[in-house]
Design a protein around this motif. Structure first.
Motif, PDB file in Angstrom:
ATOM      1  N   SER A  22      -0.148  -5.458  -8.106  1.00  0.00           N
ATOM      2  CA  SER A  22      -0.834  -6.655  -7.612  1.00  0.00           C
ATOM      3  C   SER A  22      -2.158  -6.812  -8.378  1.00  0.00           C
ATOM      4  N   LEU A  23      -2.379  -8.007  -8.949  1.00  0.00           N
ATOM      5  CA  LEU A  23      -3.588  -8.195  -9.769  1.00  0.00           C
ATOM      6  C   LEU A  23      -4.782  -8.658  -8.938  1.00  0.00           C
ATOM      7  N   VAL A  24      -4.517  -9.033  -7.690  1.00  0.00           N
ATOM      8  CA  VAL A  24      -5.593  -9.530  -6.805  1.00  0.00           C
ATOM      9  C   VAL A  24      -5.328  -9.046  -5.375  1.00  0.00           C
ATOM     10  N   ASN A  25      -6.316  -9.181  -4.516  1.00  0.00           N
ATOM     11  CA  ASN A  25      -6.045  -9.002  -3.076  1.00  0.00           C
ATOM     12  C   ASN A  25      -5.256 -10.230  -2.640  1.00  0.00           C
ATOM     13  N   GLN A  26      -4.167 -10.045  -1.971  1.00  0.00           N
ATOM     14  CA  GLN A  26      -3.347 -11.224  -1.634  1.00  0.00           C
ATOM     15  C   GLN A  26      -2.479 -10.979  -0.395  1.00  0.00           C
ATOM     16  N   SER A  27      -2.034 -12.074   0.202  1.00  0.00           N
ATOM     17  CA  SER A  27      -1.073 -11.993   1.314  1.00  0.00           C
ATOM     18  C   SER A  27       0.162 -12.773   0.905  1.00  0.00           C
ATOM     19  N   VAL A  28       1.294 -12.292   1.366  1.00  0.00           N
ATOM     20  CA  VAL A  28       2.566 -12.950   1.030  1.00  0.00           C
ATOM     21  C   VAL A  28       3.377 -13.085   2.309  1.00  0.00           C
ATOM     22  N   SER A  61       0.179  -7.749   3.162  1.00  0.00           N
ATOM     23  CA  SER A  61      -1.064  -7.880   2.404  1.00  0.00           C
ATOM     24  C   SER A  61      -1.018  -6.846   1.301  1.00  0.00           C
ATOM     25  N   LEU A  62      -1.500  -7.238   0.145  1.00  0.00           N
ATOM     26  CA  LEU A  62      -1.577  -6.294  -0.981  1.00  0.00           C
ATOM     27  C   LEU A  62      -3.005  -6.285  -1.495  1.00  0.00           C
ATOM     28  N   CYS A  63      -3.521  -5.098  -1.764  1.00  0.00           N
ATOM     29  CA  CYS A  63      -4.851  -5.001  -2.360  1.00  0.00           C
ATOM     30  C   CYS A  63      -4.716  -5.115  -3.870  1.00  0.00           C
ATOM     31  N   LYS A  64      -5.840  -5.475  -4.519  1.00  0.00           N
ATOM     32  CA  LYS A  64      -5.855  -5.475  -5.984  1.00  0.00           C
ATOM     33  C   LYS A  64      -5.443  -4.085  -6.469  1.00  0.00           C
ATOM     34  N   ASN A  65      -4.565  -4.013  -7.438  1.00  0.00           N
ATOM     35  CA  ASN A  65      -4.043  -2.756  -8.046  1.00  0.00           C
ATOM     36  C   ASN A  65      -2.997  -2.022  -7.197  1.00  0.00           C
ATOM     37  N   GLU A  66      -2.709  -2.538  -6.019  1.00  0.00           N
ATOM     38  CA  GLU A  66      -1.653  -1.884  -5.227  1.00  0.00           C
ATOM     39  C   GLU A  66      -0.302  -2.045  -5.943  1.00  0.00           C
ATOM     40  N   LEU A  67       0.542  -1.027  -5.813  1.00  0.00           N
ATOM     41  CA  LEU A  67       1.806  -1.018  -6.545  1.00  0.00           C
ATOM     42  C   LEU A  67       2.993  -1.211  -5.603  1.00  0.00           C
ATOM     43  N   ILE A  68       3.968  -1.970  -6.045  1.00  0.00           N
ATOM     44  CA  ILE A  68       5.278  -2.002  -5.371  1.00  0.00           C
ATOM     45  C   ILE A  68       6.234  -1.258  -6.307  1.00  0.00           C
ATOM     46  N   HIS A  69       6.829  -0.182  -5.791  1.00  0.00           N
ATOM     47  CA  HIS A  69       7.723   0.660  -6.608  1.00  0.00           C
ATOM     48  C   HIS A  69       9.091  -0.035  -6.675  1.00  0.00           C
ATOM     49  N   THR A  83      21.459  -6.287   5.612  1.00  0.00           N
ATOM     50  CA  THR A  83      21.355  -7.434   4.699  1.00  0.00           C
ATOM     51  C   THR A  83      20.149  -7.269   3.769  1.00  0.00           C
ATOM     52  N   PHE A  84      20.096  -8.154   2.777  1.00  0.00           N
ATOM     53  CA  PHE A  84      18.948  -8.212   1.848  1.00  0.00           C
ATOM     54  C   PHE A  84      17.644  -8.333   2.661  1.00  0.00           C
ATOM     55  N   ALA A  85      17.631  -9.279   3.634  1.00  0.00           N
ATOM     56  CA  ALA A  85      16.419  -9.506   4.439  1.00  0.00           C
ATOM     57  C   ALA A  85      16.020  -8.228   5.195  1.00  0.00           C
ATOM     58  N   ASP A  86      17.003  -7.547   5.813  1.00  0.00           N
ATOM     59  CA  ASP A  86      16.698  -6.319   6.575  1.00  0.00           C
ATOM     60  C   ASP A  86      16.073  -5.265   5.667  1.00  0.00           C
ATOM     61  N   GLU A  87      16.693  -5.096   4.490  1.00  0.00           N
ATOM     62  CA  GLU A  87      16.213  -4.024   3.599  1.00  0.00           C
ATOM     63  C   GLU A  87      14.827  -4.331   3.036  1.00  0.00           C
ATOM     64  N   ILE A  88      14.605  -5.626   2.690  1.00  0.00           N
ATOM     65  CA  ILE A  88      13.288  -6.011   2.161  1.00  0.00           C
ATOM     66  C   ILE A  88      12.229  -5.836   3.254  1.00  0.00           C
ATOM     67  N   LYS A  89      12.577  -6.234   4.462  1.00  0.00           N
ATOM     68  CA  LYS A  89      11.623  -6.086   5.583  1.00  0.00           C
ATOM     69  C   LYS A  89      11.219  -4.619   5.713  1.00  0.00           C
ATOM     70  N   GLU A  90      12.212  -3.754   5.669  1.00  0.00           N
ATOM     71  CA  GLU A  90      11.924  -2.345   5.867  1.00  0.00           C
ATOM     72  C   GLU A  90      11.106  -1.759   4.708  1.00  0.00           C
ATOM     73  N   SER A  91      11.534  -2.051   3.484  1.00  0.00           N
ATOM     74  CA  SER A  91      10.903  -1.358   2.355  1.00  0.00           C
ATOM     75  C   SER A  91       9.518  -1.921   2.021  1.00  0.00           C
ATOM     76  N   LEU A  92       9.270  -3.201   2.374  1.00  0.00           N
ATOM     77  CA  LEU A  92       7.933  -3.743   2.106  1.00  0.00           C
ATOM     78  C   LEU A  92       6.976  -3.559   3.293  1.00  0.00           C
ATOM     79  N   SER A  93       7.494  -3.002   4.383  1.00  0.00           N
ATOM     80  CA  SER A  93       6.609  -2.716   5.532  1.00  0.00           C
ATOM     81  C   SER A  93       6.003  -1.317   5.422  1.00  0.00           C
TER      82      SER A  93
END
Ligand code: AVI
Length: 349
Positions: free
Chosen positions: A283-289, A299-307, A42-52
């Protein structure tokens, strides 16, 4: 080796042999859906995997919810986004070049539900050699949009048979449907969004499923001046940025996530070595989602990229070797006037 014995006399549909539900919407509009839902994640499964992962990514297939598809249509009308206008230019001049390859028995098969303008151009060409035409759009979603219904109204001799499934399953279904030859199209350089191995595997599957009478028409974006490429993915009206950020909005809406879109920016760059535009969300800031429905916090650091996307650009030798490696024989290659884009006609080897 040819996998089936084709006789043009036998046109009796064999869909009753297959595990699909048939839904008749109108006289000339039917669609088929698999009876068993497939086991894809599912969408949730794939997002969980790729953002982990340590290098976070989101598959580009998730761009195309209703809003994303509308924004993609906006991209196609941008002056900087040449792939759409270049491919359309080729299609507008295709009739005398394609007709010598077409008999009056051909079906039109479109991988992806496509853009109605390009589909109409192909339908018009095929109607030059036949009085009735069967059109099979294959897509995992979006078969029955308003453009399909408009097609039915505008072409009384057109029969639309949508297949709501993966491209490979859908093509398998159509190859068993009857014995007519198929013009199978994969337009828009969507092939460029596959990674190299995925792309090759995909073409191998397509060529294996094809019959020796079928034709394959694929649109591919070509390598070109860096600035042209850069501007196509960094347009002055920021539509591509809106398209990229919309995937986070989709995750918010469907998975109850709390991405703050203002905390991200669109970043698209041409990777010369890999011959591809790479798209990211920075990511423009250090942040958690939190993404509750995927049971994930990141968690994303400032300048971290999501491809979010790769969009490969091809040279002509690359196109030829890819087709050869995947069991195709190139018949023709056509270009637009600027040689920005190529449309290739091929058969199985
Ligand atoms: C659908 N695909 C071929 C487009 C491309 O150019 O790779 C998607 C796109 N991404 C940004 N702009 C358009």
């Amino acid at each position: 080796m040819q996998t089936k014995n084709r006789t043009y006399m036998n046109k009796r549909p064999r869909q009753e042999l297959l595990d699909y539900h048939c839904n008749v919407i109108e006289r000339n509009l039917t669609y088929f859906k698999p009876t068993k839902s497939s086991t894809t994640s599912t969408f949730a499964d794939e997002i969980k995997e790729s953002l982990s992962k340590s290098e976070k990514f989101i598959s580009p297939k998730f761009f195309y919810n209703e809003t994303g598809s509308k924004i993609y249509d906006e991209i196609c009308s941008l002056p900087e986004y040449y792939p759409y206008s270049s491919e359309t230019e080729i299609l507008k001049k295709l009739e005398p070049k394609l007709l010598p390859y077409i008999s009056d028995e051909f079906h039109l098969v479109e991988l992806g539900s496509g853009s109605s303008i390009k589909t109409r151009l192909l339908i018009d060409i095929l109607f030059k050699s036949q009085t009735t035409l069967q059109y099979f759009p294959i897509d995992i979603s979006d078969i029955l949009d308003t453009s399909t219904k408009n097609l039915c109204n505008d072409y009384p001799n057109l029969t639309i048979t949508g297949v709501v499934d993966t491209f490979e399953n859908g093509l398998d279904f159509i190859e068993q449907y009857d014995d007519n030859p198929n013009l199978i199209t994969f337009l828009g350089s969507s092939f460029g969004n596959f990674n190299q191995n995925e792309g090759l595997e995909f073409l191998i599957k397509i060529s294996k499923l094809m019959s020796s009478d079928d034709l394959f028409l694929i649109g591919l974006d070509l390598k070109k001046d860096f600035k042209v490429l850069h501007d196509a993915y960094n347009d002055s009206q920021n539509v591509t940025s809106k398209f990229n950020l919309n995937v986070l909005q989709r995750i918010n809406e469907e998975l109850d996530a709390n991405f703050m879109l203002n905390n991200f920016e669109h970043y698209a760059v041409y990777n010369e070595k890999k011959g591809r535009i790479e798209m990211y969300l920075r990511s423009l800031v250090n942040q958690s989602v939190k993404i509750p429905k995927a049971d994930l916090s990141i968690s994303l650091c400032k300048n971290e990229l999501i491809h979010t996307e790769n969009s490969h650009k091809f040279s002509i030798p690359q196109i030829e070797s890819t087709l050869n490696k995947s069991g195709f024989k190139k018949l023709e290659i056509w270009f637009d006037s600027r040689k920005y884009f190529a449309l290739i006609l091929a058969k199985k080897l």
